[in-house]
Design an enzyme around this catalytic site. Structure first.
Site, PDB file in Angstrom:
ATOM      1  N   HIS A 115       0.793  -1.325   0.096  1.00 47.01           N
ATOM      2  CA  HIS A 115       0.073   0.063  -0.102  1.00 47.01           C
ATOM      3  C   HIS A 115       0.795   1.244  -0.084  1.00 47.01           C
ATOM      4  CE1 HIS A 115      -3.870   1.457   2.085  1.00 47.01           C
ATOM      5  NE2 HIS A 115      -3.803   1.835   0.774  1.00 47.01           N
ATOM      6  N   CYS A 175      -4.637  -3.714 -14.300  1.00 44.29           N
ATOM      7  CA  CYS A 175      -4.416  -2.671 -13.492  1.00 44.29           C
ATOM      8  C   CYS A 175      -3.560  -3.023 -12.379  1.00 44.29           C
ATOM      9  CB  CYS A 175      -5.912  -2.001 -12.988  1.00 44.29           C
ATOM     10  SG  CYS A 175      -7.112  -3.135 -12.231  1.00 44.29           S
TER      11      CYS A 175
HETATM   12  C1  PEP Z   1      -4.774  -5.468  -7.686  1.00 45.89           C
HETATM   13  O1  PEP Z   1      -4.864  -6.373  -6.781  1.00 45.89           O
HETATM   14  O2  PEP Z   1      -3.422  -5.697  -8.377  1.00 45.89           O
HETATM   15  C2  PEP Z   1      -5.325  -4.220  -7.559  1.00 45.89           C
HETATM   16  C3  PEP Z   1      -5.161  -3.282  -8.601  1.00 45.89           C
HETATM   17  O3  PEP Z   1      -6.079  -3.898  -6.539  1.00 45.89           O
HETATM   18  P1  PEP Z   1      -5.203  -3.410  -5.247  1.00 45.89           P
HETATM   19  O4  PEP Z   1      -3.783  -3.152  -5.423  1.00 45.89           O
HETATM   20  O5  PEP Z   1      -5.887  -2.195  -4.812  1.00 45.89           O
HETATM   21  O6  PEP Z   1      -5.415  -4.486  -4.354  1.00 45.89           O
END
Ligand code: PEP
Ligand code: MG
Length: 591
Positions: free
Chosen positions: A191, A504
């Site tokens: 994060h 993504c």
């Molecule tokens: C992922 O898990 O790749 C994603 C885009 O969502 P996050 O990173 O917010 O979990």
């Protein structure tokens, strides 16, 4: 005398050179003592003064923010309010008076009590606020100890070194005072890395040995290309990095100048490049980086920054502002994705033994339907702009998707009955992040308008590697064949059903993977604005037919190292003039 060179994982590119500050954990070695009876009031005053100073520091940090930093503003406001709240100061003062605890001890007791109370509350949103309380208490403890743990960074900015940092810690730095950071904890898709990219701050995570070597360092270099931290570098190292930084700046300027051009390969295949956003403040940046819309809005970020649960109207206003700013391009709002390494999961507490496998993503929303309903209604209402889409996170199977869809339909019916305008045909997608979802993607493709592949979680759950754990991060360094095959399967199933696919996760910004995604014919790639100009620049130099050849080999490769070598070679031999500026894998050598 030159210091150490430590390696870590580059999570946000760039080079920072300058003074550094080591942040130690303030709660270590807290002094516990009984206050003599005649000094009790003096001790209460000591506490009050520390609280005032901590509040001043939150206030001062808030005043240095610029208008785009809404997330940081909200976080700091929330922390300021906690700091001034009598539940913390008042109850600690009572412990000093009634039990003669010293201020440090009283504060610690108070936080433990609050954590206990919070953990029994049914609202996970309220439970998660305990981390903010802890952060505020730490800040007060630092003032009590007169510790240099949060010294004011240099005017021109400092490189922050710490065992670990939370998003709230990051937000607490006055705007412009943080030039880069490096922490010992964390993995490539943590994060904190996502936030660093949003802030455009060079950053390293997982820097082993940092806590041991960094406390005495006065100067540092954060190399966010090769994943290196140089402590007290010698003049030659500084000269090398000054030159590299200059070249990098030049390169970035060059690729940014062409950022508005479409990402079309030499042989005419086009892929849409969109931005992942954590807040509306990033939209200006996203546009100047050449993003053709927002492929993923991580809406959970705007929840953490509030002191109370947002009302539907607050959310509606926020989403509407964003949709308007991005118009006529698309903007895909993902419903609240809490849990796992995300906000709530990152908050320690006896909530779940295994939060990544617990109540996160859509499961969380299905358990908290009031909250979910307000968010769905807000997104549906913002959908009247005509450019919004909706994504459900962490869908694991058909029944779960159908339940979420039925709640979406109920929200539509309610809005209709209340005569509130909303988007009847809001495109609906799901995040494909679990192996189960990959395997039944042919079935799920009939239920939605698009897929969004979240490679961060897909990697975590497919390889069984906690995305936040430095010790197992090495398993994700090479492109695992299982991930290549999974993405390919999802893309093929989606296309067979006539729906588009967006990738993504961070893999989308991994230049070694880029040719594979082009080879698979993914329709959209969504990534941090920071990475967009380079990705578009490289796609414009690629040949889709070569990418397809590389994909064929990758699909039959027995191991990740082979795919990685192949990708590395292809990239470095095809684009030698760009290769100095690719962010390297942790074990790669400096070019
Ligand atoms: C992922 O898990 O790749 C994603 C885009 O969502 P996050 O990173 O917010 O979990
Ligand atoms: Mg995810």
């Amino acid at each position: 005398m030159a210091g150490a060179i430590l390696s870590g994982i580059a999570v946000s590119t760039g080079i920072a050179i300058g003074p550094c500050l080591f942040l130690k954990q303030e709660t270590q070695n807290l002094r516990h003592s009984l206050v003599p009876l005649d000094q009790v009031e003096q001790e209460v005053r000591r506490l009050e003064q520390a609280i005032d100073k901590a509040a001043d520091s939150f206030e001062a940090a808030r005043l240095t923010l610029h208008p785009g930093q809404k997330l940081q503003w909200d976080l700091l406001t929330s922390q300021l309010m906690i700091c001034r709240d009598s539940k913390l100061g008042g109850s600690a003062a009572r412990s000093i008076r009634e039990q003669r605890m010293n201020a440090e001890w009283a504060l610690e007791e108070c936080v433990t009590r609050l954590a206990d109370t919070f953990s029994r509350l049914s609202s996970p949103y309220i439970r998660e606020r305990i981390d903010d309380v802890r952060l505020v208490a730490n800040r007060i403890q630092a003032r009590l100890a007169n510790a240099a743990s949060y010294p004011r960074p240099e005017k021109g900015g400092s490189i922050i070194l710490a065992p670990d940092l939370t998003p709230a810690d990051l937000a607490a730095f006055p705007g412009g005072h943080l030039t880069a950071f490096a922490v010992e904890q964390g993995g490539p898709t943590s994060h904190i890395g996502i936030l660093a990219r949003g802030l455009r701050t060079p950053a390293l995570v997982g820097v082993l040995g940092l806590s041991e070597k960094a406390p005495q360092a006065r100067e540092a270099i954060v190399d966010g290309l090769h994943g290196r931290l140089l402590l007290d570098p010698d003049p030659e190292e500084v000269a090398v990095y000054l030159a590299l930084r200059e070249r990098l700046t030049e390169y970035e300027k060059r690729v940014r100048a062409d950022a508005a051009l479409p990402a079309e390969t030499v042989d005419g295949e086009r892929v849409d490049i969109l931005a992942n956003l954590e807040s509306g403040g990033e939209i200006t940046d996203m546009r100047s980086c050449g993003a053709e819309g927002a492929g993923l809005v991580r809406t959970e970020f705007s929840y953490i920054a509030r002191t109370a649960l947002p009302e539907e109207d607050d959310l509606y206003k926020e989403y509407m502002d964003m949709a308007r700013s991005v118009y006529p391009h698309k903007i895909a709002f993902r419903t609240f994705d809490a849990g796992g390494d995300k906000i709530i999961g990152s908050r320690k507490g006896p909530l779940e033994k295994n939060p990544a496998l617990g109540l996160r993503g859509i499961r969380f929303s299905l358990h908290h339907q009031d909250m979910f309903r307000s968010q769905l209604r807000a997104i549906l209402r913002a959908g009247v702009m005509g450019n919004a889409a909706l994504i459900f996170p962490l869908i694991s199977g058909l029944e779960e998707l159908k339940l979420a869809k039925s709640l979406l339909n109920e929200a539509k019916q309610e809005l209709g009955a209340e005569k509130i305008p909303y988007a009847r045909d809001l495109p609906l997608g799901i995040m494909v992040e679990l192996p189960s979802t990959v395997l039944i993607s042919d079935i799920l493709a009939r239920e939605v308008d698009f897929f969004s592949i979240g490679t961060n979680d897909l990697t975590q759950y497919s390889l069984g590697v906690d995305r936040d754990n430095r010790q197992v991060e090495y398993l994700t360094r090479a492109i695992h064949p299982a991930i290549v095959r999974s993405i390919k399967l999802v893309v093929d199933n989606a296309h067979a059903a006539g729906i588009p696919v967006c990738v993504c996760g961070e893999l989308a910004a991994d230049l070694y993977c880029l040719p594979l995604l082009i080879g698979m014919r993914v329709d959209e790639i969504s990534l941090a604005p920071q990475s967009i100009p380079t990705v578009k620049h490289l796609i414009r130099k690629m040949r889709a037919s070569n990418c397809r050849e590389m994909l064929r080999e990758a699909l039959s490769a027995p191991g990740g190292a082979m795919i990685d070598n192949m990708a590395r070679q292809a990239l470095y031999s095809s684009f030698p003039e760009d290769s100095d500026f690719f962010a390297c894998r942790p074990d790669a050598d400096i070019a």
